[in-house]
Design a protein around this motif. Structure first.
Motif, short mmCIF file in Angstrom:
data_model
loop_
_atom_site.label_atom_id
_atom_site.label_comp_id
_atom_site.label_asym_id
_atom_site.label_seq_id
_atom_site.Cartn_x
_atom_site.Cartn_y
_atom_site.Cartn_z
N ARG A 156 40.52 45.88 39.87
CA ARG A 156 42.14 45.75 39.67
C ARG A 156 42.44 46.12 38.18
NH1 ARG A 156 43.07 42.37 43.32
NH2 ARG A 156 43.14 40.60 41.97
N ILE A 157 41.54 45.37 37.28
CA ILE A 157 42.07 45.65 35.88
C ILE A 157 41.53 46.94 35.21
CG2 ILE A 157 41.29 44.74 33.66
CD1 ILE A 157 41.16 41.87 35.09
N GLU A 158 40.29 47.34 35.64
CA GLU A 158 39.84 48.41 35.11
C GLU A 158 40.58 49.59 35.57
OE1 GLU A 158 35.73 50.37 36.16
OE2 GLU A 158 35.46 48.79 34.84
N HIS A 159 41.14 49.70 36.80
CA HIS A 159 41.70 50.85 37.28
C HIS A 159 43.34 50.77 37.22
CE1 HIS A 159 38.05 52.86 38.92
NE2 HIS A 159 37.73 51.81 39.20
N LYS A 160 43.98 50.01 37.29
CA LYS A 160 45.30 49.85 37.11
C LYS A 160 45.97 48.73 36.68
CE LYS A 160 45.92 48.39 41.88
NZ LYS A 160 46.46 48.69 43.21
N GLY A 161 45.19 47.84 36.04
CA GLY A 161 45.70 46.47 35.52
C GLY A 161 46.47 46.74 34.26
N ASN A 162 47.09 45.32 34.15
CA ASN A 162 47.68 44.95 32.85
C ASN A 162 47.46 43.73 32.58
OD1 ASN A 162 49.52 44.80 30.80
ND2 ASN A 162 51.30 44.45 32.14
N LEU B 226 37.59 43.28 20.31
CA LEU B 226 38.60 43.95 20.52
C LEU B 226 39.26 44.20 19.11
CD1 LEU B 226 40.46 42.04 23.32
CD2 LEU B 226 39.78 44.23 23.34
N LEU B 227 39.77 45.20 18.74
CA LEU B 227 40.12 45.38 17.19
C LEU B 227 41.73 46.17 17.29
CD1 LEU B 227 37.02 46.78 15.56
CD2 LEU B 227 37.87 44.58 15.32
N LEU B 228 42.30 45.83 16.25
CA LEU B 228 43.56 46.52 16.06
C LEU B 228 43.21 47.44 14.83
CD1 LEU B 228 46.39 43.90 15.97
CD2 LEU B 228 45.87 45.56 17.68
N THR C 231 41.91 37.59 29.17
CA THR C 231 41.26 38.35 29.88
C THR C 231 40.57 39.32 29.19
OG1 THR C 231 42.76 37.69 31.97
CG2 THR C 231 41.08 39.53 32.09
N LEU C 232 41.22 40.05 28.42
CA LEU C 232 40.72 41.15 27.78
C LEU C 232 39.45 40.89 26.79
CD1 LEU C 232 43.54 43.61 26.69
CD2 LEU C 232 41.67 44.09 28.02
N GLU C 233 39.79 39.54 26.18
CA GLU C 233 38.67 38.90 25.25
C GLU C 233 37.44 38.77 26.01
OE1 GLU C 233 41.10 36.05 23.38
OE2 GLU C 233 41.57 37.30 21.66
N LEU C 234 37.60 38.19 27.30
CA LEU C 234 36.49 37.84 28.04
C LEU C 234 35.49 38.91 28.25
CD1 LEU C 234 37.94 35.09 30.47
CD2 LEU C 234 35.98 34.74 28.77
N SER D 243 44.09 54.16 28.05
CA SER D 243 42.94 54.33 27.00
C SER D 243 42.10 53.38 26.80
CB SER D 243 43.48 55.18 25.96
OG SER D 243 42.62 55.17 24.81
N LEU D 244 42.74 52.05 26.90
CA LEU D 244 41.94 51.08 26.77
C LEU D 244 40.98 50.46 28.12
CD1 LEU D 244 41.19 48.54 25.21
CD2 LEU D 244 43.04 47.35 26.01
N LEU D 245 41.85 50.85 29.27
CA LEU D 245 41.05 50.71 30.49
C LEU D 245 39.77 51.63 30.73
CD1 LEU D 245 44.11 49.88 32.84
CD2 LEU D 245 42.53 48.31 31.58
#
Length: 103
Positions: free
Chosen positions: A36-42, A59-61, A47-50, A4-6
């Motif tokens: 790679r990040i967008e399609h199957k990444g972890n 980015l929020l919880l 990196t998510l913050e960048l 969902s995040l990706l």
């Protein structure tokens, strides 16, 4: 859940009319790495913050009890586009004239 995040990252990039290769100039991630990040990444949190910064996002919880309300609000803004456009216009005008309405 990560999917969902990706998906959200991809949708935001497309909303901004950006290509995957544009992310290199925005955050220093090569097209291949970003793909790679967008399609199957972890991706790591830093990196998510960048990526969020490069997509002009945060980015929020969100507590589970508020998720439905947040999704409803976001859907309304995407459909109407009015609030988003108003905020962009307001930010642009402040850049042009930071003293606006102060004098």
């Amino acid at each position: 859940m990560a999917n969902s995040l990706l998906t959200q990252i991809r949708q935001r990039r497309l909303q901004l009319s950006l290509k995957q290769q544009d992310m290199y100039m925005r955050v220093g991630i090569s097209r291949q790495q970003y793909h790679r990040i967008e399609h199957k990444g972890n991706p790591r949190l830093d990196t998510l913050e960048l990526i969020a910064q490069g997509l002009n996002a945060e980015l929020l919880l969100i507590p589970k009890e508020y998720v439905a309300a947040v999704k409803k609000l976001l859907a309304r803004n995407v459909v109407s586009g009015e609030l988003v456009a108003e905020q962009a216009d307001e930010q642009a005008s402040l850049v042009d004239d930071p003293w606006q309405n102060l004098l």
